[in-house]
Motif scaffolding. Structure first.
Motif, short mmCIF file in Angstrom:
data_model
loop_
_atom_site.label_atom_id
_atom_site.label_comp_id
_atom_site.label_asym_id
_atom_site.label_seq_id
_atom_site.Cartn_x
_atom_site.Cartn_y
_atom_site.Cartn_z
N ALA A 78 38.89 46.74 33.40
CA ALA A 78 39.34 46.09 32.12
C ALA A 78 38.39 44.81 31.64
N MET A 79 37.85 44.13 32.67
CA MET A 79 36.65 43.06 32.40
C MET A 79 35.61 43.68 32.18
N PHE A 80 35.13 44.78 32.93
CA PHE A 80 33.60 45.16 32.56
C PHE A 80 33.58 45.74 31.13
N LEU A 81 34.47 46.69 30.61
CA LEU A 81 34.46 47.24 29.80
C LEU A 81 34.77 46.26 28.42
N THR A 82 35.77 45.21 28.61
CA THR A 82 35.83 44.18 27.69
C THR A 82 34.37 43.43 27.42
N ALA A 83 33.62 43.15 28.58
CA ALA A 83 32.34 42.61 28.51
C ALA A 83 31.32 43.38 27.72
N ALA A 84 31.45 44.78 28.09
CA ALA A 84 30.57 45.88 27.37
C ALA A 84 30.70 45.72 25.78
N VAL A 85 31.99 45.36 25.28
CA VAL A 85 32.19 45.21 24.01
C VAL A 85 31.70 44.13 23.34
N LEU A 86 31.91 43.06 24.04
CA LEU A 86 31.38 41.53 23.71
C LEU A 86 29.70 41.70 23.70
N VAL B 63 42.87 49.67 29.17
CA VAL B 63 41.66 50.28 29.75
C VAL B 63 41.33 51.04 28.83
N LEU B 64 42.35 52.10 28.46
CA LEU B 64 42.26 53.17 27.64
C LEU B 64 41.57 52.74 26.25
N PHE B 65 42.18 51.73 25.93
CA PHE B 65 42.02 51.21 24.59
C PHE B 65 40.43 50.73 24.44
N VAL B 66 39.95 49.87 25.43
CA VAL B 66 38.78 49.18 25.10
C VAL B 66 37.88 50.06 25.82
N ASP B 67 38.02 51.06 26.56
CA ASP B 67 36.88 52.19 27.04
C ASP B 67 36.62 52.91 25.90
N ARG C 104 32.83 53.95 21.45
CA ARG C 104 32.30 53.74 19.87
C ARG C 104 31.25 52.85 19.55
N LEU C 105 31.24 51.89 20.36
CA LEU C 105 30.43 50.78 19.90
C LEU C 105 28.89 50.95 20.58
N THR C 106 29.06 51.42 21.76
CA THR C 106 27.50 51.80 22.75
C THR C 106 27.27 52.99 22.95
N GLY C 107 28.24 54.04 22.93
CA GLY C 107 28.01 55.33 23.22
C GLY C 107 28.16 55.77 24.51
#
Length: 284
Positions: A123-131, A40-44, A49-52
């Motif tokens: 974990a799922m929502f942040l992963t989805a935000a990155v994708l 979660v720390l990593f994907v957050d 970085r990607l979305t602000g």
């Protein structure tokens, strides 16, 4: 934007893996919540970085609410799985999955449950935000608005899906647990103007839908990968090719992770809508 907590997260994951395979008993017993906290720390940090925006940098209140909803909703799934969840033995027996190597102290066991459960939705929502910000950022389709009759049919099917597994004890009904709530709540969110992938499709935007499906698949594989070697772990008992497994999960079970991500998002947005009817969804 700083990626500092992302590096910390990667460090937590790496250290947890090393200590697990070195046989460190505390890490082996608490491996799931530890490694998923690192993730979660990593994907957050990656989302920031990607979305602000992310749960730890800009939307902390939303992050707390997501974690709380994650705990609450997973306890609901545990009710579906095992009304006798709090038995006194070493293992917790469930209809579809069961836990092994549990902490004998009930207070610490509850801490472990809630800590692990709190990482699921973030974990799922942040992963989805990155994708959504990368792979699926240009996913567009012809605008489609579901007809009212179809929405009513989905809601009715959802009611059956969420009630039936509670009143009929059967291993064959597990698909309803991962489909019922999304059939019920996604149309309701759409009708209320809350953030929803149905609302996105009406605008010709498929990015949130595809990102959630992708995040469910990614997190599902990681859940099973990291669970396989942990000392405190879970196994499955299902009638659908239950003996054909990848890690501990029967192969057909992996099909449940993408719709589970849709269900989790629908559940959170519905719950959030009870507190705040604003349609904004900064992180996802």
């Amino acid at each position: 934007m700083s990626f500092a907590h992302g590096w910390i997260g990667l460090g937590v994951i790496a250290a947890a893996e090393v200590l697990l395979f070195a046989g460190q008993p505390v890490v082996a017993g608490w491996f799931t919540p530890i490694v998923w906290t690192g993730y979660v720390l990593f994907v957050d940090a990656l989302a920031a970085r990607l979305t602000g925006r992310s749960y730890l940098t800009t939307d902390r209140v939303d992050g707390v609410l997501v974690a709380l909803a994650s705990v609450l909703c997973w306890w609901l799934f545990e009710l579906y799985n095992a009304p006798r969840f709090w038995r006194s033995g070493e293992d917790a027996v469930g209809l579809w999955w069961r836990y092994h190597g549990l902490e004998p102290n009930l207070f610490l066991r509850r801490v472990g449950y809630d800590w692990a459960f709190a990482t699921i939705f973030p974990a799922m929502f942040l992963t989805a935000a990155v994708l959504r910000a990368t792979v699926f950022r240009r996913a567009r389709v012809r605008p489609w608005r579901p007809p009212p009759g179809l929405l009513r049919l989905a809601i009715a099917a959802g009611v059956v899906g969420v009630v039936l597994p509670l009143v009929v004890v059967s291993q064959w009904l597990v698909p309803l647990v991962w489909a019922g709530w999304v059939l019920l709540l996604e149309p309701l969110n759409y009708r209320r103007g809350l953030p929803s992938w149905l609302g996105d499709l009406a605008k010709g935007d498929a990015s949130r839908l595809l990102a959630l499906l992708g995040s469910g698949a990614i997190c599902g594989v990681l859940w099973e990968l990291w669970n396989y070697w942990a000392a405190t772990r879970w196994t499955y008992t299902v009638p659908y090719l239950g003996g054909v497994k990848i890690f501990e999960m029967p192969v057909l079970g992996y099909l449940g992770f993408p719709p589970f991500a849709l269900e989790a998002y629908a559940m959170y947005r519905w719950m959030h809508g009870l507190l705040d009817r604003r349609a904004s969804s900064p992180v996802l």
